[in-house]
Design a protein around this motif. Structure first.
Motif, PDB file in Angstrom:
ATOM      1  N   ASP A 192      62.342 -10.516   9.509  1.00 29.95           N
ATOM      2  CA  ASP A 192      62.661  -9.775   8.140  1.00 29.95           C
ATOM      3  C   ASP A 192      62.418  -8.777   8.147  1.00 29.95           C
ATOM      4  O   ASP A 192      61.268  -8.430   7.059  1.00 29.95           O
ATOM      5  N   PRO A 193      63.059  -7.490   8.350  1.00 32.29           N
ATOM      6  CA  PRO A 193      62.414  -6.174   8.421  1.00 32.29           C
ATOM      7  C   PRO A 193      62.662  -5.295   7.202  1.00 32.29           C
ATOM      8  O   PRO A 193      62.140  -4.677   6.912  1.00 32.29           O
ATOM      9  N   GLY A 194      63.352  -6.055   6.069  1.00 27.26           N
ATOM     10  CA  GLY A 194      63.608  -5.398   4.894  1.00 27.26           C
ATOM     11  C   GLY A 194      64.017  -4.038   5.022  1.00 27.26           C
ATOM     12  O   GLY A 194      65.100  -3.732   5.659  1.00 27.26           O
ATOM     13  N   ASN A 195      63.329  -2.952   4.229  1.00 26.10           N
ATOM     14  CA  ASN A 195      63.671  -1.641   4.397  1.00 26.10           C
ATOM     15  C   ASN A 195      62.805  -0.996   5.576  1.00 26.10           C
ATOM     16  O   ASN A 195      62.757   0.430   5.632  1.00 26.10           O
ATOM     17  N   ALA A 196      62.358  -1.681   6.639  1.00 28.51           N
ATOM     18  CA  ALA A 196      61.543  -0.992   7.520  1.00 28.51           C
ATOM     19  C   ALA A 196      62.155   0.151   8.381  1.00 28.51           C
ATOM     20  O   ALA A 196      61.567   1.072   8.660  1.00 28.51           O
ATOM     21  N   ASP A 197      63.492  -0.049   8.511  1.00 28.06           N
ATOM     22  CA  ASP A 197      64.166   1.039   9.233  1.00 28.06           C
ATOM     23  C   ASP A 197      64.078   2.630   8.452  1.00 28.06           C
ATOM     24  O   ASP A 197      64.215   3.588   9.072  1.00 28.06           O
ATOM     25  N   LEU A 198      63.886   2.547   7.199  1.00 31.26           N
ATOM     26  CA  LEU A 198      63.826   3.614   6.496  1.00 31.26           C
ATOM     27  C   LEU A 198      62.625   4.352   6.563  1.00 31.26           C
ATOM     28  O   LEU A 198      62.337   5.533   6.357  1.00 31.26           O
TER      29      LEU A 198
END
Length: 317
Positions: free
Chosen positions: A32-38
């Protein structure tokens, strides 16, 4: 707060060791990464990787983060992190990770970077550790290559140092197994280690530094040269001091390292007699024996002083 900082040092050294500069993280590897890539650029070890027991955990962000907002857990416990440049953070295990074990790394939500991005949920991934090659109390026989290296000269012959710390396949990065204290080759090996450390101008030398992955080091402690066979650190002080250290295997580098002010240790003497509960404490009069002991002990676990660059004041040994 689980992160404390004491120094900012260059990121280049860790990248050189292969611990940074990975490809951009695929957020799909997280739960459940959410906005982790940002926010998160890369993480090591990668999700579901099978790693050695001395594997460092490294987290790199796209931008510098506000360090007071960063909380990282390993196996449910908050960990102290070293920092390289407010973007890259590292945890060096002590003791070593347990063998054949799944570890979950969690970055707690709320970490904020300097652009104002805030991690909107916990981010976690899991890696697995390898099965121990040998049990800690088991000493496999010396290999033909190890015997050949020991027998390549007499007790007065200097052994070459391993200084290619950029080669991750060198003996500097392996976890060393015990050595059989009854081996017929041990006396010559100890003599050559002593000759070598004096020749190279050191105050300590571990077997991996001369190309032999065994749990043995020699050191000048309290003014006397000593040999430590199959050593272990049994307890240590929570209080630490910091000092610049050098290393024969990393020529020219001087690194500020925090280490406990005292330790209790056990080991075997070359004559086979066991020593249990020996105490070492850092004072100016004794030339910091606990620090020296821990520096050499790190070598037996495949950890160099440059791995500890920027480690926090509360870092474990």
């Amino acid at each position: 707060m689980s992160l404390r900082l004491n120094a900012t040092v260059l990121v280049a050294a860790l990248t050189l060791l292969g611990c940074g500069g990975a490809d951009e993280t695929d957020p799909s590897v997280y739960d459940d990464p959410g906005n982790a890539d940002l926010l998160i650029e890369s993480t090591l070890p990668e999700a579901d990787a099978l790693v050695a027991r001395n594997q460092k955990v490294t987290i790199t962000f796209h931008h510098p983060v506000i360090v007071d907002t960063l909380v990282v857990e390993l196996a449910g416990q908050a960990v102290e992190l070293a920092t390289l440049d407010d973007r890259e953070f590292r945890f060096v295990p002590f003791p070593l990770h347990d063998p054949d074990t799944a570890y979950q790394v969690l970055i707690a939500k709320g970490v904020e970077d300097v652009t104002g991005q805030i991690l909107d949920r916990d981010v976690s991934w899991t890696f697995d550790t390898e099965t121990a090659a040998v049990e800690q109390d088991s000493a496999p026989p010396l290999t033909e290559a190890e015997i050949g290296l020991i027998l390549s000269g007499d007790g007065d012959t200097v052994m070459d140092l391993v200084t290619d710390f950029t080669n991750l396949d060198s003996t500097l990065y392996d976890i060393s197994p015990p050595i059989d204290v009854t081996s017929e080759h041990l006396p010559l090996f100890v003599d050559r280690m002593m000759t070598s450390v004096v020749h190279h101008g050191g105050i300590g030398l571990a077997a991996p530094q001369v190309g032999i992955n065994r749990r043995l080091f020699v050191a000048r402690v309290d003014g006397t040269w000593q040999t430590y066979v199959n050593p272990a650190v049994t307890s240590w002080n929570a209080a630490v001091d910091q000092m610049v250290e050098g290393c024969l295997s990393v020529p020219g580098d001087q690194v500020n390292v925090a280490r406990p002010t005292w330790i209790d240790v056990s080991y075997t003497r070359p004559d086979g007699s066991p020593i249990v509960g020996e105490h070492h404490e850092n004072t100016s009069a004794t030339v910091f024996p606990a620090r020296l002991w821990l520096h050499e002990f790190d070598h037996l676990n495949g950890i160099l002083l440059i791995d500890r660059m920027g480690n926090p004041p509360t870092a474990a040994p």
